[in-house]
Design a protein around this motif. Structure first.
Motif, PDB file in Angstrom:
ATOM      1  N   UNK A  71       0.824  -1.207   0.000  1.00 45.35           N
ATOM      2  CA  UNK A  71       0.000   0.000   0.000  1.00 45.35           C
ATOM      3  C   UNK A  71       0.861   1.261   0.000  1.00 45.35           C
ATOM      4  N   UNK A  72       0.414   2.257  -0.734  1.00 48.27           N
ATOM      5  CA  UNK A  72       1.011   3.595  -0.721  1.00 48.27           C
ATOM      6  C   UNK A  72      -0.091   4.596  -0.405  1.00 48.27           C
ATOM      7  N   UNK A  73       0.195   5.515   0.504  1.00 44.26           N
ATOM      8  CA  UNK A  73      -0.728   6.599   0.825  1.00 44.26           C
ATOM      9  C   UNK A  73      -0.145   7.881   0.243  1.00 44.26           C
ATOM     10  N   UNK A  74      -0.893   8.539  -0.619  1.00 45.89           N
ATOM     11  CA  UNK A  74      -0.483   9.796  -1.234  1.00 45.89           C
ATOM     12  C   UNK A  74      -1.203  10.923  -0.507  1.00 45.89           C
ATOM     13  N   UNK A  75      -0.416  11.865   0.016  1.00 47.46           N
ATOM     14  CA  UNK A  75      -0.972  13.000   0.757  1.00 47.46           C
ATOM     15  C   UNK A  75      -0.436  14.273   0.126  1.00 47.46           C
ATOM     16  N   UNK A  76      -1.320  15.053  -0.454  1.00 47.56           N
ATOM     17  CA  UNK A  76      -0.903  16.344  -1.004  1.00 47.56           C
ATOM     18  C   UNK A  76      -0.528  17.248   0.169  1.00 47.56           C
ATOM     19  N   UNK A  77       0.581  17.962   0.047  1.00 49.66           N
ATOM     20  CA  UNK A  77       1.046  18.807   1.143  1.00 49.66           C
ATOM     21  C   UNK A  77      -0.002  19.850   1.520  1.00 49.66           C
ATOM     22  N   UNK A  78      -0.771  20.306   0.557  1.00 45.81           N
ATOM     23  CA  UNK A  78      -1.819  21.298   0.837  1.00 45.81           C
ATOM     24  C   UNK A  78      -2.960  20.709   1.671  1.00 45.81           C
ATOM     25  N   UNK A  79      -3.056  19.378   1.761  1.00 45.32           N
ATOM     26  CA  UNK A  79      -4.101  18.732   2.545  1.00 45.32           C
ATOM     27  C   UNK A  79      -3.665  18.414   3.974  1.00 45.32           C
ATOM     28  N   UNK A  80      -2.414  18.723   4.319  1.00 50.03           N
ATOM     29  CA  UNK A  80      -1.955  18.519   5.698  1.00 50.03           C
ATOM     30  C   UNK A  80      -2.465  19.687   6.534  1.00 50.03           C
ATOM     31  N   UNK A  81      -3.324  19.361   7.500  1.00 48.04           N
ATOM     32  CA  UNK A  81      -3.909  20.401   8.350  1.00 48.04           C
ATOM     33  C   UNK A  81      -3.026  20.713   9.541  1.00 48.04           C
ATOM     34  N   UNK A  82      -2.371  19.681  10.106  1.00 45.75           N
ATOM     35  CA  UNK A  82      -1.466  19.922  11.223  1.00 45.75           C
ATOM     36  C   UNK A  82      -0.499  18.754  11.377  1.00 45.75           C
ATOM     37  N   UNK A  83       0.647  19.085  11.978  1.00 47.26           N
ATOM     38  CA  UNK A  83       1.655  18.095  12.342  1.00 47.26           C
ATOM     39  C   UNK A  83       2.032  18.388  13.783  1.00 47.26           C
ATOM     40  N   UNK A  84       1.908  17.384  14.644  1.00 50.62           N
ATOM     41  CA  UNK A  84       2.254  17.586  16.047  1.00 50.62           C
ATOM     42  C   UNK A  84       3.126  16.423  16.528  1.00 50.62           C
ATOM     43  N   UNK A  85       4.067  16.700  17.436  1.00 53.74           N
ATOM     44  CA  UNK A  85       4.869  15.606  17.995  1.00 53.74           C
ATOM     45  C   UNK A  85       3.953  14.619  18.711  1.00 53.74           C
ATOM     46  N   UNK A  86       4.318  13.363  18.674  1.00 54.44           N
ATOM     47  CA  UNK A  86       3.483  12.325  19.297  1.00 54.44           C
ATOM     48  C   UNK A  86       4.351  11.424  20.159  1.00 54.44           C
ATOM     49  N   UNK A  87       3.885  11.180  21.366  1.00 54.98           N
ATOM     50  CA  UNK A  87       4.540  10.249  22.282  1.00 54.98           C
ATOM     51  C   UNK A  87       3.581   9.099  22.535  1.00 54.98           C
ATOM     52  N   UNK A  88       4.034   7.863  22.321  1.00 55.15           N
ATOM     53  CA  UNK A  88       3.197   6.719  22.622  1.00 55.15           C
ATOM     54  C   UNK A  88       3.035   6.605  24.127  1.00 55.15           C
TER      55      UNK A  88
END
Length: 134
Positions: free
Chosen positions: A40-57
């Protein structure tokens, strides 16, 4: 190259970075992010990224994959212990797998991302504040 990985088809924009580990890959162009996993490949247009946040499990948790419904998804992958993971909220993504091409609605991806890839994503995607969280 592993036969389980599908070729990236029709990458939009100019290729800037690619990072591949066993069972996982990220490719960044000036227009999109491609998350690769076996079959599987997931294609994400950069303009569709709403947010990026650090994540800790959470302590003691194991990463898992959850698909809530056909039109939204959550994908988590872990590659390296100690590598910083980030949660990407996207308004839409496209899944390419051996069964076809599918459009996903609002989705989240929790992925380990190297610093240079994260900076490229933020730069080409026009995201502010990413450099302050690395």
């Amino acid at each position: 190259m592993n036969d389980d990985f599908l070729r990236i088809q029709a990458l939009e924009g100019e290729l800037k970075h690619a990072h591949k580990k066993r069972g996982f890959g990220l490719t960044v162009s000036t227009k999109e992010l491609v998350y690769q996993k076996p079959h599987a490949n997931y294609y994400i247009r950069l303009e569709h990224i709403m947010s990026i946040t650090p994540y800790q499990f959470p302590v003691g948790s194991k990463p898992l994959r959850i698909n809530r419904e056909k039109h939204s998804a959550s994908e988590t992958v872990t590659v390296e212990t100690g590598m910083q993971h980030y949660r990407f909220y996207v308004s839409e993504a496209t899944l390419h797998n051996r069964s076809g091409i599918f459009t996903l609605g609002a989705s989240q991806f929790i992925l380990p991302v190297r610093r240079e890839l994260l900076l490229a994503i933020s730069s080409y995607g026009g995201l502010n504040g990413v450099d302050t969280m690395i």
